[in-house]
Design a protein around this motif. Structure first.
Motif, PDB file in Angstrom:
ATOM      1  N   UNK A  33       0.648  -1.038   0.014  1.00 32.17           N
ATOM      2  CA  UNK A  33       0.133   0.043  -0.136  1.00 32.17           C
ATOM      3  C   UNK A  33       0.940   1.332  -0.121  1.00 32.17           C
ATOM      4  N   UNK A  34       0.414   2.331  -0.692  1.00 31.47           N
ATOM      5  CA  UNK A  34       1.051   3.682  -0.710  1.00 31.47           C
ATOM      6  C   UNK A  34       0.225   4.658  -0.325  1.00 31.47           C
ATOM      7  N   UNK A  35       0.574   5.647   0.195  1.00 30.64           N
ATOM      8  CA  UNK A  35      -0.139   6.836   0.550  1.00 30.64           C
ATOM      9  C   UNK A  35       0.424   7.858  -0.703  1.00 30.64           C
ATOM     10  N   UNK A  36      -0.625   8.206  -1.245  1.00 32.25           N
ATOM     11  CA  UNK A  36      -0.140   9.063  -2.541  1.00 32.25           C
ATOM     12  C   UNK A  36      -0.566  10.398  -2.241  1.00 32.25           C
ATOM     13  N   UNK A  47       1.567  -1.269  10.522  1.00 27.21           N
ATOM     14  CA  UNK A  47       0.705  -0.728  11.699  1.00 27.21           C
ATOM     15  C   UNK A  47       0.301   0.550  11.347  1.00 27.21           C
ATOM     16  N   UNK A  48       1.314   1.695  10.399  1.00 26.78           N
ATOM     17  CA  UNK A  48       0.855   2.871   9.986  1.00 26.78           C
ATOM     18  C   UNK A  48      -0.252   2.853   9.182  1.00 26.78           C
ATOM     19  N   UNK A  49      -0.218   1.747   8.252  1.00 30.36           N
ATOM     20  CA  UNK A  49      -1.488   1.572   7.654  1.00 30.36           C
ATOM     21  C   UNK A  49      -2.968   1.322   8.180  1.00 30.36           C
ATOM     22  N   UNK A  50      -2.643   0.453   9.090  1.00 32.19           N
ATOM     23  CA  UNK A  50      -3.717   0.174  10.033  1.00 32.19           C
ATOM     24  C   UNK A  50      -4.412   1.537  10.851  1.00 32.19           C
ATOM     25  N   UNK A  78      -0.707   1.825  26.589  1.00 27.60           N
ATOM     26  CA  UNK A  78       0.837   1.571  25.966  1.00 27.60           C
ATOM     27  C   UNK A  78       0.703   1.950  24.689  1.00 27.60           C
ATOM     28  N   UNK A  79      -0.225   2.280  23.842  1.00 27.03           N
ATOM     29  CA  UNK A  79      -0.026   2.520  22.399  1.00 27.03           C
ATOM     30  C   UNK A  79      -0.354   3.862  22.195  1.00 27.03           C
ATOM     31  N   UNK A  80      -1.087   4.502  23.055  1.00 28.17           N
ATOM     32  CA  UNK A  80      -1.691   5.766  23.007  1.00 28.17           C
ATOM     33  C   UNK A  80      -0.595   6.942  22.538  1.00 28.17           C
ATOM     34  N   UNK A  81       0.630   6.882  23.176  1.00 34.79           N
ATOM     35  CA  UNK A  81       1.719   7.828  22.859  1.00 34.79           C
ATOM     36  C   UNK A  81       2.122   7.720  21.488  1.00 34.79           C
ATOM     37  N   UNK A  82       2.436   6.602  20.799  1.00 39.36           N
ATOM     38  CA  UNK A  82       2.868   6.281  19.637  1.00 39.36           C
ATOM     39  C   UNK A  82       1.911   6.659  18.617  1.00 39.36           C
ATOM     40  N   UNK A  83       0.649   6.155  18.753  1.00 38.59           N
ATOM     41  CA  UNK A  83      -0.348   6.550  17.900  1.00 38.59           C
ATOM     42  C   UNK A  83      -0.538   8.003  17.803  1.00 38.59           C
ATOM     43  N   UNK A  84      -0.685   8.711  18.888  1.00 41.16           N
ATOM     44  CA  UNK A  84      -0.955  10.170  18.833  1.00 41.16           C
ATOM     45  C   UNK A  84       0.401  10.878  18.256  1.00 41.16           C
TER      46      UNK A  84
END
Length: 98
Positions: A33-36, A47-50, A78-84
C-alpha cells in the motif's frame, strides 16, 4: 507579507481524516500500500497502514486507539503515545487533518 499556519494538535476528541489530496492505493507491482499525495509517495508499514485506514473523519482519536488496542491485543495506555505521535507527525506533513 508572511502567512503563518496555526498548528493543529491531536487530542482524544480529534477526528483524523486524510487530506483531500492524499489517498491510499495498493500497488500490485510492489505488493504494498502507498499513500499518494502530489509529487510524493509514502510507503506505510503495517501498523501505520492500520492507523491511516481508520483516519476517515468518522472516528475520534480515542476510538482509533480503542480499535487498535483490540486489533493488537494491547492496552490503550501502552499504544496511545505512539499513535498520537504518528497522527501529529502526519498532520504536520499536511497529510491528515485533525
Amino acid at each position: 507579507m508572511r502567512l503563518s499556519r496555526e498548528r493543529a494538535v491531536v487530542s482524544q476528541a480529534s477526528m483524523p481524516a486524510l487530506k483531500p489530496h492524499a489517498r491510499l492505493q495498493f500497488d500490485p507491482v510492489r505488493g504494498a500500500w502507498a499513500l499518494l499525495s502530489p509529487e510524493k509517495v509514502f510507503w506505510p508499514d503495517e501498523v501505520s497502514l492500520d492507523i491511516l485506514r481508520l483516519c476517515d473523519g468518522q472516528h475520534t482519536t480515542a476510538e482509533i486507539l480503542q480499535a487498535l488496542a483490540v486489533q493488537y491485543d494491547a492496552p490503550v495506555e501502552e499504544i496511545a503515545e505512539d499513535v498520537e505521535a504518528f497522527l501529529q507527525e502526519w498532520s504536520d506533513r499536511f497529510l491528515v487533518t485533525l
